[in-house]
Write an enzyme that holds these catalytic residues in place. Sequence first.
Site, PDB file in Angstrom:
ATOM      1  N   ALA A   6       2.863  -6.355   4.058  1.00 28.85           N
ATOM      2  CA  ALA A   6       1.835  -5.633   4.816  1.00 28.85           C
ATOM      3  C   ALA A   6       0.480  -5.803   4.127  1.00 28.85           C
ATOM      4  CB  ALA A   6       2.194  -4.164   4.928  1.00 28.85           C
ATOM      5  N   THR A   7       0.490  -5.906   2.818  1.00 26.61           N
ATOM      6  CA  THR A   7      -0.770  -6.127   2.097  1.00 26.61           C
ATOM      7  C   THR A   7      -1.454  -7.390   2.617  1.00 26.61           C
ATOM      8  OG1 THR A   7       0.117  -5.028   0.141  1.00 26.61           O
ATOM      9  CG2 THR A   7      -1.758  -6.502  -0.198  1.00 26.61           C
ATOM     10  N   ASN A  16       1.146   7.335   2.895  1.00 27.90           N
ATOM     11  CA  ASN A  16       2.303   7.038   2.056  1.00 27.90           C
ATOM     12  C   ASN A  16       2.530   8.067   0.961  1.00 27.90           C
ATOM     13  OD1 ASN A  16      -0.191   5.589   1.373  1.00 27.90           O
ATOM     14  ND2 ASN A  16       0.866   5.035  -0.501  1.00 27.90           N
ATOM     15  N   THR A  70       5.634 -22.206   5.327  1.00 29.36           N
ATOM     16  CA  THR A  70       6.937 -22.197   5.997  1.00 29.36           C
ATOM     17  C   THR A  70       7.514 -20.787   6.013  1.00 29.36           C
ATOM     18  OG1 THR A  70       7.335 -24.444   5.223  1.00 29.36           O
ATOM     19  CG2 THR A  70       9.258 -23.192   5.942  1.00 29.36           C
ATOM     20  N   CYS A 102       2.517   3.275  -6.123  1.00 26.23           N
ATOM     21  CA  CYS A 102       1.592   2.205  -6.505  1.00 26.23           C
ATOM     22  C   CYS A 102       0.682   2.673  -7.635  1.00 26.23           C
ATOM     23  CB  CYS A 102       0.742   1.788  -5.314  1.00 26.23           C
ATOM     24  SG  CYS A 102       1.739   1.313  -3.916  1.00 26.23           S
TER      25      CYS A 102
HETATM   26  N1  PLP Z   1       0.284   0.457   3.283  1.00 31.46           N
HETATM   27  C1  PLP Z   1       1.038   1.533   2.994  1.00 31.46           C
HETATM   28  C2  PLP Z   1       0.746   2.843   3.661  1.00 31.46           C
HETATM   29  C3  PLP Z   1       2.092   1.423   2.078  1.00 31.46           C
HETATM   30  O1  PLP Z   1       2.841   2.488   1.797  1.00 31.46           O
HETATM   31  C4  PLP Z   1       2.329   0.168   1.471  1.00 31.46           C
HETATM   32  C5  PLP Z   1       3.353   0.033   0.425  1.00 31.46           C
HETATM   33  O2  PLP Z   1       3.522   0.910  -0.425  1.00 31.46           O
HETATM   34  C6  PLP Z   1       1.533  -0.925   1.832  1.00 31.46           C
HETATM   35  C7  PLP Z   1       0.508  -0.740   2.741  1.00 31.46           C
HETATM   36  C8  PLP Z   1       1.772  -2.284   1.273  1.00 31.46           C
HETATM   37  O3  PLP Z   1       2.969  -2.832   1.851  1.00 31.46           O
HETATM   38  P1  PLP Z   1       3.658  -4.128   1.242  1.00 31.46           P
HETATM   39  O4  PLP Z   1       4.557  -3.652   0.145  1.00 31.46           O
HETATM   40  O5  PLP Z   1       4.452  -4.736   2.363  1.00 31.46           O
HETATM   41  O6  PLP Z   1       2.574  -5.020   0.779  1.00 31.46           O
END
Ligand code: PLP
Length: 364
Positions: free
Chosen positions: A72-73, A144, A227, A309
């Site tokens: 997601a990052t 989160n 890929t 994090c």
């Molecule tokens: N956004 C939120 C709200 C998250 O909780 C997290 C992961 O802790 C991320 C983004 C980042 O996700 P990813 O681990 O897939 O990079």
Amino acid sequence: MIYCDYQATTPLAPEAREEMLRWLGGADSDGFGNPHSPHRLGRAAAAAVELARERVAALCPPGGRIVFTGSATEAINLAMRGSAVRGDTRPVAVSAIEHAAVLDTAADLGCPVSVLPVNGAGLVDSDVDLPGDVRLVAVMQVNNEIGTIQPVEDLAERAHDAGALFLCDAVQGAGKIAPPAQADMIAISAHKLYGPKGIGALWVRDGITLAPIITGGGQEQGVRSGTLSPALCAGFGVAAQVALAQQEADARHVDNLWEKAVDLLPGWVLNGSAQQRWHGNLNMRRPGLDVARLMADVRQVAFSAGSACASGSGRPSHVLRAIGLDDAQAKSSIRLGFGRYSTLAELAEAVEKIAKAAEHQDNL
Ligand code: PLP
């Protein structure tokens, strides 16, 4: 070990694991094809990726497309950087409680960043003023750290009225609650919804074009070269499918777990709204609590001090600070996360251990 850290990551759903094994592809299998190859093995892998794409798209509103990413990052980076016209210096607006993926990317864009405040309940005010020429507004769906559900539909409308695109980080909400219907881009992550780590997705509304941030072979509609892993895509797809099928049952289960856990923690103060919240997140504080000591004393339970994090950094959480907590209050807060595979009995055991160890601190 009792796992109470579902916001950091979730266990892999057995259904997703089984599908992944099919596409991991040993030499004696036909599941190792490159999904971008034109021969039979490649086409089979590509079909698995496209099926996964449809399944992941079902988590999002209609009228858009899925771009698979490594996390997601990365999806957030693609959205924030890729939506800027080269040399664009118009401001962006982000909420004060965004994940570092949004905050740090915004800070790196080279444009003014307007920070949208939150109230004491951990909610962004949807009547907030946006800068006149704002080009992008990013507000998450579910926080989160404290689990609060943001008024993203109203905020998306505000963004559109101001002529901006609206990005929603739906990492903690996807598959659990309804998608942000008015968003232009939505970032999601497989490992927060019982899928594998190492894959995320950006949903992009039809008509929005993005510039690539990773160039090369032109995969993923030209915006994300590299890929794809059919195993990761397939696992993500099945996890999404299961999440949708079990959405109501999962939510009911989490509500029961929440009630039990809250009952077992009298004297603790909830951080963030109790109602506007995903109940698989219990972030609480206890005056005077030494969280580092608590974690050392309760090693049998995996839980978190603030955000996973930020933990370890020693810095108080920016989210807890944004909702008005002082340093001492923020540092006396813990986060318990639970979900589909948590049982009432194991959660009660974990919470009792935590409550007992915290009370013991009073006598030291
Ligand atoms: N956004 C939120 C709200 C998250 O909780 C997290 C992961 O802790 C991320 C983004 C980042 O996700 P990813 O681990 O897939 O990079």
